[in-house]
Design an enzyme around this catalytic site. Structure first.
Site, mmCIF file in Angstrom:
data_model
loop_
_atom_site.group_PDB
_atom_site.id
_atom_site.type_symbol
_atom_site.label_atom_id
_atom_site.label_comp_id
_atom_site.label_asym_id
_atom_site.label_seq_id
_atom_site.Cartn_x
_atom_site.Cartn_y
_atom_site.Cartn_z
ATOM 1 N N GLU A 254 -5.125 5.398 6.726
ATOM 2 C CA GLU A 254 -5.199 4.147 7.475
ATOM 3 C C GLU A 254 -4.893 4.456 8.940
ATOM 4 O OE1 GLU A 254 -3.329 -0.353 7.522
ATOM 5 O OE2 GLU A 254 -1.994 1.349 7.197
ATOM 6 N N GLY B 20 3.467 -11.645 -11.166
ATOM 7 C CA GLY B 20 3.444 -11.088 -12.510
ATOM 8 C C GLY B 20 2.273 -10.182 -12.861
ATOM 9 N N ASP C 48 0.119 -6.885 -13.327
ATOM 10 C CA ASP C 48 0.691 -5.601 -13.741
ATOM 11 C C ASP C 48 -0.394 -4.605 -14.156
ATOM 12 O OD1 ASP C 48 -0.073 -6.586 -16.282
ATOM 13 O OD2 ASP C 48 1.955 -7.329 -16.691
ATOM 14 N N ASN D 1 7.217 -8.520 -18.722
ATOM 15 C CA ASN D 1 7.804 -7.669 -17.666
ATOM 16 C C ASN D 1 7.757 -8.323 -16.290
ATOM 17 O OD1 ASN D 1 5.179 -7.369 -16.671
ATOM 18 N ND2 ASN D 1 4.911 -5.282 -17.430
ATOM 19 N N ASP D 2 7.491 -9.631 -16.230
ATOM 20 C CA ASP D 2 7.349 -10.294 -14.927
ATOM 21 C C ASP D 2 8.614 -10.181 -14.087
ATOM 22 O OD1 ASP D 2 4.873 -10.937 -15.822
ATOM 23 O OD2 ASP D 2 5.177 -13.104 -15.870
ATOM 24 N N ASN E 9 -2.145 -10.640 -15.101
ATOM 25 C CA ASN E 9 -0.867 -10.482 -15.793
ATOM 26 C C ASN E 9 -1.127 -10.140 -17.252
ATOM 27 O OD1 ASN E 9 1.718 -10.610 -16.779
ATOM 28 N ND2 ASN E 9 2.192 -12.616 -15.926
ATOM 29 N N ASP F 58 -0.954 5.001 3.771
ATOM 30 C CA ASP F 58 -0.603 3.861 4.605
ATOM 31 C C ASP F 58 -0.079 4.333 5.969
ATOM 32 O OD1 ASP F 58 0.044 0.899 4.730
ATOM 33 O OD2 ASP F 58 2.054 1.722 5.018
#
Length: 610
Positions: free
Chosen positions: A351, A155, A157, A135-136, A130, A322
């Site tokens: 994947e 949190g 980032d 900005n959490d 974090n 993905d």
């Protein structure tokens, strides 16, 4: 004065009429000169569009939703410049919108991507570090940070990643794969960010688009590569386009939701029923992730341009895609080909979570397996899930049998003939969806050494999951959050800071020091990156293989038995040749190769032959 007032009225009206324009800008000199711009605003389809600067409109598509209009222009030979779209109603300009073509970076199309010379490090950004607690949480987005919830947002980032690039370099990381960073506005469990709600916007709880670009630039300065996790199969149910569908068939409808059967074999099974094939390809991954309909040309073009936009904008070095094998296989091949047409050396790893080499091979570019059905996915790399499977329990199998022990590892490589390019497989012992290696093996350092030695010295692109290098564990049986725990030291107030040498426990240091030494050594070993592999059938649970080219030979010996083993070197003469000794990479000791080598139980030797 009259003209000034008219211009002000037009400019002000443009803000009211167009809520979104995507891509928000584009680049001059692209391989494909056609650019399809989506304009979104209330009843925008009732207007007629034109463009300034003699820009040619090639096509205009309006859907059943009047809030969308898709305009295709020809950018052939257009310089980097700005031009204006005018939207007319009854031959009068109702509003306008500026659009920009920007200059590309030098040699952008020829960018070098990740390959077998790299060590790729996988993080979940919310759980890594974090860097900006402010900005959490975000007023615009549903889920707020609550570190007390195992499955909540914690949190981590972009700034947290950038703050620890030194740590990654010390570890030997050359490429960083982060799980998705675009906005995910789900009400809960949004930390994994696979249910994206805006694919042109970095989630504000991670930072800004500009911070992502800055991270990429800082990594370039260090010779590191940034890999974006791209999701083509689905978006999140909070995506703004799902809330106001451009067309009924933008997503797969049954009508509404239907669960995927997850049977990816239906994509190539010549005996598969049509309904089973449909539910694999068109069914939703989970109820909160509506399935994109890539066979709709507008959808396919949208996600293609979005992917290219991010490559240019953020100066990306590769994609991990993905759930690749759940997509419409014809459409996803077009998506992949469009990207590699723009960037011939751009690597994309898919994947393909399957447990058979032939089935995984089917999805790699130029596969000899998919050629039987005249299919080519065009995706350069796939994930080696069968090697991951072999890692699962092999180091607990002390007594070898016909099917147990190191023969499982050996057998994985006997099937390399099925792949078009075995060197371009992504190899791993764990990732964010699997059980944690150190949990499965109860943090047994000797078994970790054997696994990492294999990962670092066999063919392919090694991928390390964050925290493995400090002994992090986690029980998949308790849920995904347990295998995605916070990295110790990533948050102010953490009792243990494993990012710093001085903050690591003795146990963490043991894991880290070994891992860093191994992958720092690997960095400059072309023989490991692209050299040939010759291996020998394991005897007494001892596996011996060589990596070699015209310049170097590396011999690897792994004793998976519990007791000491002595092996005669004469068996390996075709690779040892005239070498009489080898330097052990881990201990720096000289090892005589003339007659025998003795190796303690559950241990490894990595020898540079001399």
């Amino acid at each position: 004065m009259k003209n000034t007032l008219l211009f002000l009225l037009i400019s002000l009206s443009s803000f009211a009429q167009i809520d979104k324009m995507e891509p928000p800008f584009w680049y001059a000199g692209m391989h494909n000169p056609e650019l399809q711009i989506m304009f979104y605003g209330k009843n925008i389809a009732q207007y007629q569009a034109s463009v300034s600067n003699n820009v040619i409109i090639k096509n205009v598509v309006k859907t059943e939703n009047p809030n969308y209009i898709f305009i295709t222009i020809d950018t052939q030979n257009l310089p980097a410049s700005e031009f204006v779209f005018s939207f007319k109603n009854k031959n009068k300009v109702a509003f306008t919108k500026k659009y920009a073509l920007k200059e590309r970076r030098a040699n952008s199309a020829q960018r070098k991507s990740f390959d077998a010379s790299d060590m790729m490090y996988l993080i979940m950004p919310d759980r890594f570090a974090n860097g900006n607690p402010k900005n959490d949480s975000n007023a615009e987005l549903n889920e707020k940070a609550d570190r007390s919830l195992p499955g909540g947002r914690h949190g981590g980032d972009i700034r947290g990643i950038e703050n620890h690039l030194d740590y990654l370099q010390e570890l030997g990381v050359t490429a960083l794969w982060s799980t998705p960073l675009c906005e995910d506005n789900d009400k809960g469990y949004s930390y994994h960010t696979y249910g994206q709600s805006d694919v042109y916007r970095i989630d504000p709880r991670y930072g800004t688009n500009e911070e992502y670009v800055h991270l990429s630039a800082e990594m370039k300065k260090r010779g590191m590569k940034l890999i974006k996790d791209y999701v083509t199969n689905h978006w999140g149910s909070e995506h703004w386009m799902f809330k106001d569908l451009p067309s009924y068939d933008w997503f797969h409808q049954f009508p509404g939701y239907a669960q995927s059967n997850y049977r990816m074999t239906t994509q190539f099974d010549t005996n598969a029923s049509a309904i089973d094939t449909r539910y694999c390809m068109d069914g939703w991954f989970v109820p909160s992730m509506p399935d994109l309909n890539q066979s709709n040309p507008l959808v396919l073009n949208y996600i293609t341009q979005n992917a290219i936009w991010w490559i240019e904008y953020a100066d990306l070095d590769g994609f991990r895609v993905d759930t690749y094998s759940y997509n419409d296989k014809v459409a996803i091949a077009k998506w992949t080909k469009a990207i590699t047409n723009e960037y011939p050396y751009f690597n994309i790893v898919a994947e393909v979570w399957m447990h058979d080499q032939a089935q995984i091979s089917y999805w790699q570019k130029d596969s000899p397996i998919s050629a039987i059905q005249s299919y080519n996915s065009h995706v350069p790399s796939v994930m080696d899930f069968t090697l991951h499977d072999a890692f699962g329990n092999v180091f607990n199998e002390d007594n070898a049998s016909w099917n147990d022990g190191m023969i499982k590892i050996y057998d994985n490589f006997t099937n390399d003939f099925l792949y078009a390019n075995p060197n371009n497989l992504l190899t791993f012992v764990e990732n964010h969806d699997t059980g944690r290696f150190n949990q499965n093996y109860r943090n047994d350092f000797e078994k970790y050494q054997m696994a990492m030695t294999l990962l670092a010295t066999v063919r392919g692109i090694p991928q390390l999951y964050y925290g493995s290098e400090i002994g992090m564990a986690g029980d998949k049986g308790k849920g995904d959050a347990d295998i995605r725990q916070d990295f110790p030291g990533g948050w102010d107030g953490d009792a243990n800071n494993a990012f710093a040498k001085s903050g690591r426990t003795a146990e963490q240091s043991k894991f880290f020091d070994f891992t860093a030494k191994l992958f720092q050594w690997r960095k400059n070993k072309e023989v490991l990156h692209f050299g040939k592999m010759t291996h020998y059938i394991p005897e007494d649970n001892v596996y011996v293989y060589f990596r070699h080219n015209d310049k170097e030979t590396v011999m690897v010996v792994i004793n998976n038995a519990a007791d000491t083993k002595t092996i005669k070197t004469s068996r390996f003469q075709e690779n040892i040749k005239t070498f009489t000794s080898g330097k052990d990479v881990l201990s720096d000791k000289k090892i005589d190769l003339k007659e025998t080598i003795s190796l303690d139980g559950k241990s490894v030797l990595i020898l540079e032959l001399r």
